[in-house]
Design a protein around this motif. Structure first.
Motif, PDB file in Angstrom:
ATOM      1  N   LEU A 228       0.797  -1.231   0.038  1.00  0.00           N
ATOM      2  CA  LEU A 228       0.179  -0.105   0.070  1.00  0.00           C
ATOM      3  C   LEU A 228       0.744   1.233   0.048  1.00  0.00           C
ATOM      4  N   ARG A 229       2.209   1.165   0.491  1.00  0.00           N
ATOM      5  CA  ARG A 229       2.893   2.308   0.611  1.00  0.00           C
ATOM      6  C   ARG A 229       3.547   2.863  -0.574  1.00  0.00           C
ATOM      7  N   ASP A 230       3.199   1.805  -1.557  1.00  0.00           N
ATOM      8  CA  ASP A 230       4.048   2.050  -2.876  1.00  0.00           C
ATOM      9  C   ASP A 230       2.851   2.705  -3.900  1.00  0.00           C
ATOM     10  N   VAL A 231       1.884   3.009  -3.537  1.00  0.00           N
ATOM     11  CA  VAL A 231       0.633   3.443  -4.427  1.00  0.00           C
ATOM     12  C   VAL A 231       1.141   4.859  -5.253  1.00  0.00           C
ATOM     13  N   ALA A 299      -7.209   0.873  -3.569  1.00  0.00           N
ATOM     14  CA  ALA A 299      -8.188   1.620  -3.034  1.00  0.00           C
ATOM     15  C   ALA A 299      -9.117   0.498  -2.457  1.00  0.00           C
ATOM     16  N   LEU A 300      -9.380  -0.830  -2.998  1.00  0.00           N
ATOM     17  CA  LEU A 300      -9.911  -1.785  -2.353  1.00  0.00           C
ATOM     18  C   LEU A 300      -9.181  -2.499  -1.345  1.00  0.00           C
ATOM     19  N   ARG A 301      -8.008  -2.725  -1.497  1.00  0.00           N
ATOM     20  CA  ARG A 301      -7.162  -3.109  -0.581  1.00  0.00           C
ATOM     21  C   ARG A 301      -7.119  -2.474   1.017  1.00  0.00           C
ATOM     22  N   ARG A 302      -7.157  -0.916   0.644  1.00  0.00           N
ATOM     23  CA  ARG A 302      -7.067  -0.088   1.916  1.00  0.00           C
ATOM     24  C   ARG A 302      -8.406   0.093   2.256  1.00  0.00           C
ATOM     25  N   LEU A 303      -9.587  -0.470   1.875  1.00  0.00           N
ATOM     26  CA  LEU A 303     -10.986  -0.371   2.367  1.00  0.00           C
ATOM     27  C   LEU A 303     -11.235  -1.876   3.142  1.00  0.00           C
ATOM     28  N   GLY A 304     -10.229  -2.745   2.994  1.00  0.00           N
ATOM     29  CA  GLY A 304     -10.407  -4.072   3.500  1.00  0.00           C
ATOM     30  C   GLY A 304     -10.958  -4.928   2.652  1.00  0.00           C
ATOM     31  N   ALA A 308      -8.867  -8.752  -5.991  1.00  0.00           N
ATOM     32  CA  ALA A 308      -9.265  -9.461  -7.015  1.00  0.00           C
ATOM     33  C   ALA A 308     -10.943  -9.543  -7.057  1.00  0.00           C
ATOM     34  N   SER A 309     -11.597  -9.209  -6.356  1.00  0.00           N
ATOM     35  CA  SER A 309     -13.019  -9.391  -6.238  1.00  0.00           C
ATOM     36  C   SER A 309     -13.821  -8.446  -7.045  1.00  0.00           C
ATOM     37  N   ALA A 310     -13.279  -7.236  -6.995  1.00  0.00           N
ATOM     38  CA  ALA A 310     -14.056  -5.982  -7.623  1.00  0.00           C
ATOM     39  C   ALA A 310     -13.232  -5.426  -8.536  1.00  0.00           C
ATOM     40  N   SER A 311     -12.041  -5.124  -8.582  1.00  0.00           N
ATOM     41  CA  SER A 311     -11.077  -4.316  -9.624  1.00  0.00           C
ATOM     42  C   SER A 311     -11.644  -4.515 -10.855  1.00  0.00           C
TER      43      SER A 311
END
Length: 340
Positions: A228-231, A299-304, A308-311
């Motif tokens: 996430l820090r590499d965004v 964004a999805l990873r940040r929101l928990g 893979a499920s929605a991107s």
């Protein structure tokens, strides 16, 4: 078996085998080999390493079978064992365990609790099935559906429809915004029908670039190649990639329009402006598709959520709607006051 049921099946505790080869540090090599032979006959099925435990079952070290057979019979186990251990806790996620196997080239990993009591081992054989299941699940999610709980032909028809209909409805509702975007530019479309010819070309290019970026970042996140820090590093890289890719596609699009105009006169007296509109729009849409496709997993990873499920499902309607806005905005600026 009852102890294993206390752990989640997708954690190391649920994967581990509580039967493993163990020896004491004070044993001689000869005693350790004899003890291991007895264990393999009675309880232990798989022996990759022998784990050195004290009387309270604390993990002290590990010794390979090669080390045992190559050492002098009167040496003690503690003299040849390795104390530099790679371990996992009982609640370590199976994906983390699989990455450890891949990066460390191990055949087995010990599972310990908070006090370093050894609980079992996860072997490479255990993790192979996990990797296959995770890969299948990720591929199905990237395709815009919920992961199947069983092989394709064993899933009931009703269950299949339920797992596929959800995201299709989301995509359908998202694509309905396309009509709104098109309606906003209906005057430009009515005045220059030729613009509508290039909508599929431009939108598909943006969608393809977005899908590429999404797939790359989802996989990189799964392998911990990016975090996430590499965004912002990823954003800068993908913007540059989008501009370069858009310039390539835009250049090809401009050449195509000018060649067709030269031989067939297909696009009227302002074909150069049409070509420039298409070229600049391609650059903008591809850049936007690449950037949005790469940022959605973050964004999805940040929101928990699982990226893979929605991107991938989100990329399609996002680029579809925004791509049309970009295209017709460029057209309205370049072709304003020009009769086509």
């Amino acid at each position: 078996m009852h102890a294993l049921l206390a752990y989640a099946e997708d954690n190391a505790g649920g994967l581990m085998n509580p039967r493993f080869a163990r020896v004491r540090p004070e044993m001689t090599i000869d005693e350790a080999i004899s003890y291991l032979l007895r264990q393999t006959r009675e309880t232990v099925e798989t022996v990759y390493y022998a784990y050195v435990l004290d009387s309270q079952q604390h993990l002290l070290g590990v010794v390979s079978l090669r080390q045992l057979f190559q050492s002098a019979p009167d040496k003690r186990v503690e003299d040849v064992m390795s104390r530099d251990l790679i371990t996992v806790s009982e609640d370590t996620d199976q994906e983390v365990v699989s990455r450890l196997f891949a990066s460390q080239s191990l055949m087995a990993i010990p599972v310990v609790d908070a006090e370093r009591h050894m609980k079992g081992i996860v072997t490479v054989d255990d993790i192979v099935q996990v990797v296959q299941e995770e890969a299948t699940e990720d591929i199905q999610k990237v395709g815009g559906m919920e992961a199947l709980d069983a092989p394709y032909l064993e899933v009931s028809f009703l269950s299949m429809i339920k797992k596929r209909a959800g995201w299709l409805l989301v995509l359908f509702l998202g694509e309905m915004l396309t009509a709104t975007a098109m309606g906003h530019f209906e005057d430009e479309i009515a005045r220059a029908v030729v613009l509508a010819l290039f909508v599929p070309l431009i939108i598909s290019s943006g969608g393809n670039s977005g899908s590429q970026a999404t797939t790359l970042i989802i996989r990189s996140l799964a392998l911990n190649e990016v975090r996430l820090r590499d965004v912002w590093r990823v954003a800068r890289r993908e913007v540059l990639a989008g501009v370069a890719l858009g310039a390539i596609l835009g250049g090809v699009g401009i050449i195509r329009i000018l060649v067709w105009q030269h031989f067939f006169g297909s696009y009227g007296e302002h074909a150069v402006l049409v070509a420039l509109t298409v070229g600049l729009s391609l650059m903008g849409v591809v850049t936007w598709g690449t950037l949005s496709g790469s940022m959605l997993p973050f964004a999805l990873r940040r929101l928990g959520f699982d990226p893979a499920s929605a991107s991938a499902p989100f990329v399609a309607p996002l680029v579809d709607v925004s791509g049309r806005v970009i295209y017709f905005t460029v057209a309205s600026l370049l072709l304003r006051g020009t009769p086509l």
